[in-house]
Enzyme design. Sequence first.
Site, PDB file in Angstrom:
ATOM      1  NE  ARG A   1      -3.329   0.077   2.961  1.00  0.00           N
ATOM      2  CZ  ARG A   1      -3.944   0.169   4.142  1.00  0.00           C
ATOM      3  NH1 ARG A   1      -4.091  -0.915   4.886  1.00  0.00           N
ATOM      4  NH2 ARG A   1      -4.399   1.313   4.569  1.00  0.00           N
TER       5      ARG A   1
ATOM      6  CG  HIS B   1      -6.499  -1.793  -5.266  1.00  0.00           C
ATOM      7  ND1 HIS B   1      -5.228  -2.115  -4.858  1.00  0.00           N
ATOM      8  CD2 HIS B   1      -6.917  -0.816  -4.427  1.00  0.00           C
ATOM      9  CE1 HIS B   1      -4.881  -1.357  -3.834  1.00  0.00           C
ATOM     10  NE2 HIS B   1      -5.896  -0.563  -3.551  1.00  0.00           N
TER      11      HIS B   1
ATOM     12  CE1 TYR C   1     -22.070  15.119 -11.081  1.00  0.00           C
ATOM     13  CE2 TYR C   1     -20.783  15.103  -9.038  1.00  0.00           C
ATOM     14  CZ  TYR C   1     -22.012  15.122  -9.693  1.00  0.00           C
ATOM     15  OH  TYR C   1     -23.165  15.138  -8.964  1.00  0.00           O
TER      16      TYR C   1
END
Length: 843
Positions: A49, A95, A138
């Site tokens: 990570r 993932h 968006y």
Amino acid sequence: MSKRSKSKASANSSTAVVPTEDQNIIDIDVASEMEHSFLEYAYSVIYSRALPDARDGLKPVQRRILYMMNQMGLTPDKGHVKSARVVGEVMGKLHPHGDSAIYDAMVRLAQDFNLRLPLVDGHGNFGSVDDGPAAARYTEARMSQAAVAMTADLAEDTVDFEPNYDNQMQQPTVLPAAFPNLLVNGAAGIAVGMATNMAPHNLGEVIAAARHLLEHPEADTKALMKFVPGPDLPSGARIVGLDGIKEAYETGRGRFTMRATVNVEQVSARRTGLVVTELPYGVGPERIIDRLKIAVNAKKVVGIADVVDLTDRHNGMQLVIELKAGFNPQAVLAQLYKHTPLEENFGMNNVALVDGQPQTLGLKDLLSVYVDHRLTVVRRRTAHRLGKRKDRLHLVEGLLLALVDIDEVIEIIRTSDDASAARQRLMMVFDLTEIQANHILELRLRQLTKFSRIDLETERDDLLAAIEALEKILGSDAVLRETVSNELAEMAEKFNDPRRTKLVKSEELAPAVTASSSKADRAAAASALLVPDDPCWVVLSASGRLLRTKDQTPLTGQGRRRRHDVYTSVVATTARGEVGALTDTGRIIRLNVVEIPALQEATGTPAMTDGVKVSDFITLQRGEKIIAMVPLNRVLALGTRNGVVKRVRADDWPLNQDEFEAITLKDGDTVVGAAASPEDDDQLVFVTESGQLLRFAAELVRPQGRSGGGIAGMKLVDNDQVLSFSVAPAAELDESVVVTVTKTEDGMLDASPTAKVTTLEEFAAKGRNTQGVRAHRFLRGEIALELAWAGPHPLASTTGGVARALPQEHSERDASGIMLDSAIGVIGRGASPVLPSQDADQG
């Protein structure tokens, strides 16, 4: 033992009980279990990570984003797709974590203020330094050209693959990385017990260092720093002090100071400002404004009048910090550097994964890991391509053998019972391998033409040449390194851009006031905050521009004349003094000299374009205009259109008013001129429109209070009016001249204006309130004077400041003028070796 006793014993011990499949209860040491579980968690965070791989500079989530976008075909030549679609693909296939974490990682890859070379081409609101991005539904995204270079050659066995989380797919353990992404884009992450914070660098510089290391593997950090002198931050700005950078490049840890790029500019007619055009890495304008407000309220920063953020996409970063009058911009800037994020420290901590282990790496280590990775990638890619070409050559050679006797090939196939029998017979007759025989059986008849043979022979030759080149790469380490170096050079040519961050060894600033400063230091800092009260000149040009000089160096001519070199007023004062702006209505507007824009040149003739329009600097009433800039600490003489003269002492000006009257005018009268007249033998000069001139000594005019209406200065006849009023200083009387310019009657085509220059001493001094003498003989068509001026060293120009020539020879008092080559708009004082006495009291 009873259940109650067993429960009490368990509560007092460091073990826990867990049920097994057969319901047996076993004791587990809690400390051992916690240690084991925490280590597993820590390793997961470190490896999966938080820390980037030193080879491609990517964390797992970033690598998976780029790989999945490559698999989806989101190349730069295709259209953008919704970011949510990319996030969904990554989350579902590679993932299995939260969508917000994936989107946040993708957003950072698209932000040009975070990465030196963005890897995602974002469309929409991907945020700013101060604000977050819009939601994934968006925004849209696709790969950038740099991301294509990062994922190039993935299909050619260049890197290892591993199963995804559910063993349904394969994903790369590292990307091929055609450029050193870790150094170019940097990285930041917090793991368990460790963190990484790496600064971005210039791609061209990093690649130059990598190529040098390829050629000279023994090169040390000092040699590599000749190519990579320091970080190159996306936001630009400056890095002050290079010792921390050198330490970080040697050891992997170091600290350097970032400072904003700030210019001192005249932001308005009355105010100087600090214009911030580049901020330290990771700092946004809103954060600066918030911290600045706190510092001003806490009295840690003084001299700030206002802060305006003018940043936009077209003009870029522009944060304007307006300063109060009288404060030294450099000293205020020193306070801002100390108390706001205009100066920030960056702690370099180059921690990355090498062979799955976190290591702290210096510059050479980082480049070495990348170079080794790239050598491996190119070696594996070359071996893959060599195998592919050898396989193809094998097939081509089989086809060429078959085409030698194509009729027999066809006959064998036609007479065979099945494909297996045909295969065996072909292998036996033409000495083919099974692969070659199968390929011949799969051919279409249309490929068995004469042209196919030519094409196959050409392809065979090309394959042999390619195989030779590939074997040469694999057979020589030097050729392999040269190949990697050339590919890096191509990346530099494609993606390199100029350095943005300026590296500065050190920088001196004025002291800043702090709470812990000593009394002496605070006094010195407070003094440094203010503009020094040095002597200077306040200059008003005849074209209406106003400025102050840096000092009181005489305004001597410096070669060729420039625009606005004609001066209406030149006032001796000091930087923290006061002067007055006198209007034609008799009103004086008090001005602080420090508010007037300062000349940018140290000495010499002022370039008045450096000043400001006086009409922009002073608020005037309708129809009102500035007549002159006047000192407020010396005797002032002024004259009006109706021939009134008045002298006023400096003691008569009010101390606490910004505006006041210098004379009480009668209806219809206006002020036409004014200047300092401290000496009784100064000459006061009136010139009328009809060409009459009167001069008399200043001692004939007794000073009045400011409310006085003056006394009769010149007697006017036949509706004549005063055109000009001037003061010729006694010290320069022998250098003073009178300049007159005529105007012609409308419609007189054969008449042109004339000008005349006459020494003032040609005009005899007369008594006050007399008509004077004729100063200009009019020619046919000339009806009056257009301009008149008296004083030393005259110059003429247009109203826009363009120089115009005056007659060089002096004429007699009652002579006519000389015809002008070009029109004159204004007359005023030019550069001269001596100006009003510098020994006079400064205002």
